[in-house]
Scaffold this motif. Structure first.
Motif, PDB file in Angstrom:
ATOM      1  N   ARG A 266       0.834  -1.204   0.000  1.00  0.00           N
ATOM      2  CA  ARG A 266       0.000   0.000   0.000  1.00  0.00           C
ATOM      3  C   ARG A 266       0.871   1.258   0.000  1.00  0.00           C
ATOM      4  NH1 ARG A 266      -3.096   0.134   5.013  1.00  0.00           N
ATOM      5  NH2 ARG A 266      -1.311  -0.969   5.886  1.00  0.00           N
ATOM      6  N   MET A 267       2.008   1.190  -0.674  1.00  0.00           N
ATOM      7  CA  MET A 267       2.903   2.327  -0.780  1.00  0.00           C
ATOM      8  C   MET A 267       3.353   2.487  -2.223  1.00  0.00           C
ATOM      9  SD  MET A 267       5.240   2.170   2.687  1.00  0.00           S
ATOM     10  CE  MET A 267       5.286   0.394   2.951  1.00  0.00           C
ATOM     11  N   ILE A 268       3.671   3.729  -2.568  1.00  0.00           N
ATOM     12  CA  ILE A 268       4.171   4.088  -3.888  1.00  0.00           C
ATOM     13  C   ILE A 268       5.524   4.756  -3.716  1.00  0.00           C
ATOM     14  CG2 ILE A 268       3.800   5.598  -5.886  1.00  0.00           C
ATOM     15  CD1 ILE A 268       0.786   5.316  -5.384  1.00  0.00           C
ATOM     16  N   ALA A 269       6.486   4.376  -4.546  1.00  0.00           N
ATOM     17  CA  ALA A 269       7.801   5.010  -4.522  1.00  0.00           C
ATOM     18  C   ALA A 269       7.904   5.976  -5.695  1.00  0.00           C
ATOM     19  CB  ALA A 269       8.903   3.959  -4.611  1.00  0.00           C
ATOM     20  N   LEU A 270       8.030   7.257  -5.389  1.00  0.00           N
ATOM     21  CA  LEU A 270       8.168   8.299  -6.412  1.00  0.00           C
ATOM     22  C   LEU A 270       9.645   8.440  -6.760  1.00  0.00           C
ATOM     23  CD1 LEU A 270       5.791  10.847  -4.670  1.00  0.00           C
ATOM     24  CD2 LEU A 270       5.243   9.513  -6.718  1.00  0.00           C
ATOM     25  N   HIS A 271      10.012   8.063  -7.956  1.00  0.00           N
ATOM     26  CA  HIS A 271      11.420   8.051  -8.349  1.00  0.00           C
ATOM     27  C   HIS A 271      11.976   9.475  -8.464  1.00  0.00           C
ATOM     28  CE1 HIS A 271      10.326   4.004 -10.423  1.00  0.00           C
ATOM     29  NE2 HIS A 271      10.495   3.873  -9.129  1.00  0.00           N
ATOM     30  N   ASP A 272      13.218   9.609  -8.023  1.00  0.00           N
ATOM     31  CA  ASP A 272      13.953  10.875  -8.132  1.00  0.00           C
ATOM     32  C   ASP A 272      13.252  12.024  -7.406  1.00  0.00           C
ATOM     33  OD1 ASP A 272      15.836   9.542  -9.762  1.00  0.00           O
ATOM     34  OD2 ASP A 272      14.644   9.940 -11.552  1.00  0.00           O
ATOM     35  N   VAL A 273      12.571  11.705  -6.341  1.00  0.00           N
ATOM     36  CA  VAL A 273      11.907  12.719  -5.517  1.00  0.00           C
ATOM     37  C   VAL A 273      12.420  12.567  -4.089  1.00  0.00           C
ATOM     38  CG1 VAL A 273       9.706  13.515  -4.570  1.00  0.00           C
ATOM     39  CG2 VAL A 273       9.839  12.759  -6.960  1.00  0.00           C
ATOM     40  N   GLU A 274      12.799  13.668  -3.462  1.00  0.00           N
ATOM     41  CA  GLU A 274      13.355  13.621  -2.110  1.00  0.00           C
ATOM     42  C   GLU A 274      12.318  13.873  -1.026  1.00  0.00           C
ATOM     43  OE1 GLU A 274      16.638  16.273  -1.905  1.00  0.00           O
ATOM     44  OE2 GLU A 274      17.881  15.132  -3.319  1.00  0.00           O
ATOM     45  N   ALA A 275      11.306  14.653  -1.319  1.00  0.00           N
ATOM     46  CA  ALA A 275      10.308  14.966  -0.305  1.00  0.00           C
ATOM     47  C   ALA A 275       9.026  15.445  -0.967  1.00  0.00           C
ATOM     48  CB  ALA A 275      10.827  16.038   0.652  1.00  0.00           C
ATOM     49  N   VAL A 276       7.904  15.167  -0.314  1.00  0.00           N
ATOM     50  CA  VAL A 276       6.612  15.657  -0.772  1.00  0.00           C
ATOM     51  C   VAL A 276       5.646  15.584   0.401  1.00  0.00           C
ATOM     52  CG1 VAL A 276       5.776  13.403  -1.565  1.00  0.00           C
ATOM     53  CG2 VAL A 276       4.844  15.492  -2.575  1.00  0.00           C
ATOM     54  N   GLU A 277       4.751  16.537   0.488  1.00  0.00           N
ATOM     55  CA  GLU A 277       3.700  16.527   1.503  1.00  0.00           C
ATOM     56  C   GLU A 277       2.365  16.581   0.774  1.00  0.00           C
ATOM     57  OE1 GLU A 277       3.813  16.150   4.721  1.00  0.00           O
ATOM     58  OE2 GLU A 277       5.988  16.234   5.010  1.00  0.00           O
ATOM     59  N   ASP A 278       1.459  15.700   1.138  1.00  0.00           N
ATOM     60  CA  ASP A 278       0.151  15.665   0.489  1.00  0.00           C
ATOM     61  C   ASP A 278      -0.842  15.059   1.466  1.00  0.00           C
ATOM     62  OD1 ASP A 278      -2.124  14.656  -1.209  1.00  0.00           O
ATOM     63  OD2 ASP A 278      -0.908  15.574  -2.776  1.00  0.00           O
ATOM     64  N   PHE A 279      -1.946  15.756   1.691  1.00  0.00           N
ATOM     65  CA  PHE A 279      -2.896  15.340   2.728  1.00  0.00           C
ATOM     66  C   PHE A 279      -3.516  13.981   2.428  1.00  0.00           C
ATOM     67  CE2 PHE A 279      -5.475  17.450  -0.468  1.00  0.00           C
ATOM     68  CZ  PHE A 279      -6.613  16.653  -0.538  1.00  0.00           C
ATOM     69  N   ALA A 280      -3.566  13.583   1.160  1.00  0.00           N
ATOM     70  CA  ALA A 280      -4.236  12.328   0.810  1.00  0.00           C
ATOM     71  C   ALA A 280      -3.333  11.114   0.983  1.00  0.00           C
ATOM     72  CB  ALA A 280      -4.744  12.390  -0.632  1.00  0.00           C
ATOM     73  N   PHE A 281      -2.050  11.340   1.275  1.00  0.00           N
ATOM     74  CA  PHE A 281      -1.089  10.251   1.366  1.00  0.00           C
ATOM     75  C   PHE A 281      -0.327  10.318   2.685  1.00  0.00           C
ATOM     76  CE2 PHE A 281      -1.891  11.158  -3.042  1.00  0.00           C
ATOM     77  CZ  PHE A 281      -2.044   9.906  -3.609  1.00  0.00           C
ATOM     78  N   VAL A 282       0.221   9.184   3.074  1.00  0.00           N
ATOM     79  CA  VAL A 282       1.015   9.100   4.307  1.00  0.00           C
ATOM     80  C   VAL A 282       2.478   9.346   3.954  1.00  0.00           C
ATOM     81  CG1 VAL A 282       1.740   7.622   6.207  1.00  0.00           C
ATOM     82  CG2 VAL A 282      -0.606   7.472   5.338  1.00  0.00           C
ATOM     83  N   THR A 283       3.083  10.327   4.599  1.00  0.00           N
ATOM     84  CA  THR A 283       4.472  10.665   4.289  1.00  0.00           C
ATOM     85  C   THR A 283       5.409  10.492   5.478  1.00  0.00           C
ATOM     86  OG1 THR A 283       3.997  12.998   4.770  1.00  0.00           O
ATOM     87  CG2 THR A 283       3.794  12.281   2.468  1.00  0.00           C
ATOM     88  N   HIS A 284       4.864  10.051   6.614  1.00  0.00           N
ATOM     89  CA  HIS A 284       5.693   9.873   7.804  1.00  0.00           C
ATOM     90  C   HIS A 284       5.587   8.432   8.302  1.00  0.00           C
ATOM     91  CE1 HIS A 284       6.391  14.186   8.029  1.00  0.00           C
ATOM     92  NE2 HIS A 284       5.103  14.361   7.792  1.00  0.00           N
ATOM     93  N   PRO A 285       6.691   7.830   8.698  1.00  0.00           N
ATOM     94  CA  PRO A 285       6.689   6.402   9.053  1.00  0.00           C
ATOM     95  C   PRO A 285       5.896   6.053  10.300  1.00  0.00           C
ATOM     96  CG  PRO A 285       8.831   7.398   9.533  1.00  0.00           C
ATOM     97  CD  PRO A 285       8.046   8.408   8.742  1.00  0.00           C
ATOM     98  N   ASP A 286       5.651   7.035  11.174  1.00  0.00           N
ATOM     99  CA  ASP A 286       4.955   6.723  12.426  1.00  0.00           C
ATOM    100  C   ASP A 286       3.443   6.918  12.336  1.00  0.00           C
ATOM    101  OD1 ASP A 286       5.123   9.437  12.120  1.00  0.00           O
ATOM    102  OD2 ASP A 286       5.692   9.873  14.199  1.00  0.00           O
ATOM    103  N   ASP A 287       2.912   7.143  11.150  1.00  0.00           N
ATOM    104  CA  ASP A 287       1.465   7.332  11.002  1.00  0.00           C
ATOM    105  C   ASP A 287       0.755   6.013  11.284  1.00  0.00           C
ATOM    106  OD1 ASP A 287      -1.195   7.688   9.978  1.00  0.00           O
ATOM    107  OD2 ASP A 287      -0.458   9.399   8.830  1.00  0.00           O
ATOM    108  N   PRO A 288      -0.173   5.966  12.263  1.00  0.00           N
ATOM    109  CA  PRO A 288      -0.832   4.703  12.618  1.00  0.00           C
ATOM    110  C   PRO A 288      -1.699   4.129  11.513  1.00  0.00           C
ATOM    111  CG  PRO A 288      -1.873   6.559  13.744  1.00  0.00           C
ATOM    112  CD  PRO A 288      -0.619   7.082  13.119  1.00  0.00           C
TER     113      PRO A 288
END
Length: 379
Positions: A266-288
């Motif tokens: 249930r994860m997507i790897a965005l190639h050649d991207v270092e960071a992104v923030e988007d409310f519809a996706f989980v971007t932090h490893p500790d998100d329950p």
């Protein structure tokens, strides 16, 4: 009390979709589990034009377009073919159950394996539709917990091996012998009665694997992929494996990613991207949210007895650390066919609770309302 779900025994494909509560479910198998930004944009347009705009990620690194009507199915296939996301031969597309490691493989072995196995698929014996192949041949092992029956891996010395799922060891192969060895293993599975068991792991609980398929020990899995920056690029989580096509289009455009990999987690790897923030996706490893697995549930799935996604979100808001939860609309447990700390399963008389088990296990409590489920979860 839960009722027995109907086990289809096959997975949907693009050519052979499966009817669900919100229309036909069309599975798309991206080549190498990767898509260019242009393919993603085109797929999302197709999902909105011919479906209901909802896309699911599967445990085999595939995508599923939901809500397609029978009248639009042929037009959808034409779009997928034009996008390069569909085999032009139905027999090969149906058999192309291949999970490719999302990790960068500088040696090119993973790509080479995929490209020599795919054209040989029509030569394989008739295997159960759910059987699949994992190409876990990146720099480290990553797919040992992903659903597959035939596993190409590396041993401790980096050499290529082929291992039957459930077997502790495999057999040494080379790029030149990989297809013939895979055919040999597939034919043994059929000839030894494996079709009745449907999957390799079930078959090997009753039948011994011949010595010619054993002896080479795979390297142990040491990778735990989670949302955040990685060697693959920026990894983002898709809550419960379901995303609106418009949100996925925005993510790819906003990040500037030239391409992406679909993972089985249930994860997507965005190639050649270092960071992104988007409310519809989980971007932090500790998100329950990433510790909760949930299927589409009712009314989207015809076999589900209960709503799942809103309940899963409510559970996530107060989930204790290190606790895994599975919310399933029925006893099939499609979203997470493994043991979870807590499994909530829909039944005809309400929800059931299973502790340290799977959705198919006997609940310790049944007939629960949503409020009662939340009370049980927080005990």
């Amino acid at each position: 009390m839960t009722s027995a779900p109907q086990i289809k025994g096959w997975c949907p494909s693009a050519y052979r979709p499966m009817m669900s509560g919100d229309g036909l479910l069309v599975r798309v198998r991206p080549w190498h589990s990767r898509m260019s930004a242009q393919q993603v944009q085109g797929l999302c347009d197709t999902a909105e034009r011919f479906g209901n705009g909802i896309i699911n990620l599967t445990s085999r690194a595939n995508l599923q377009i939901r809500g397609v009507t029978a009248a639009d199915h042929d037009a959808l296939l034409a779009d997928l073919l034009a996008l390069g996301l569909l085999d032009d031969e139905e027999a090969r597309e149906t058999r192309r159950n291949i999970i490719t490691t999302p990790l960068r493989d500088e040696t090119g072995l993973t790509t080479d394996l995929h490209d020599i196995i795919t054209p040989a698929l029509p030569d394989f014996p008739n295997l159960p539709d759910k059987m699949g192949i994992a190409l876990d041949t990146g720099p480290v092992a990553a797919l040992q917990n992903a659903s597959a029956d035939f596993r190409f891996e590396r041993n401790v010395d980096g050499a290529l091996i082929l291992r039957a799922d459930w077997a502790k060891t495999g057999t040494h192969v080379t790029l030149g012998t990989a297809v013939s060895a895979l055919l040999d293993l597939a034919r043994w599975f059929v000839d030894s009665g494996g079709v009745a068991a449907r999957r390799m792991n079930r078959h090997l609980t009753a039948v011994a694997l011949p010595d010619r398929f054993l002896g080479a020990e795979p390297v142990e899995q040491s990778l735990n992929i989670e949302p955040g920056p990685s060697d693959m690029g920026m990894v983002v989580g898709v809550p419960f494996g379901q995303v609106a096509a418009a949100d996925l289009q925005r993510l790819v455009h906003k990040s500037g990613a030239p391409s992406l990999s679909i993972t089985p987690w249930r994860m997507i790897a965005l190639h050649d991207v270092e960071a992104v923030e988007d409310f519809a996706f989980v971007t932090h490893p500790d998100d329950p949210v990433m510790r909760i697995n949930a299927c589409p549930g009712a009314p989207k799935c015809q076999q589900a007895h209960g709503e799942t996604l809103d309940l899963a979100r409510e559970i996530a808001a107060g989930l204790a650390a290190n606790t895994t939860v599975h919310v399933s609309g029925c006893a099939k447990g499609c979203a997470y066919p493994r043991r979870a700390d807590v499994t909530v399963v829909g039944g005809q008389d309400g929800y059931g609770i299973i502790r340290h088990g799977m959705a198919c296990d006997v609940p310790v409590k049944t007939g629960l309302s949503r409020a009662a489920v939340m009370k049980e979860i927080r005990l």
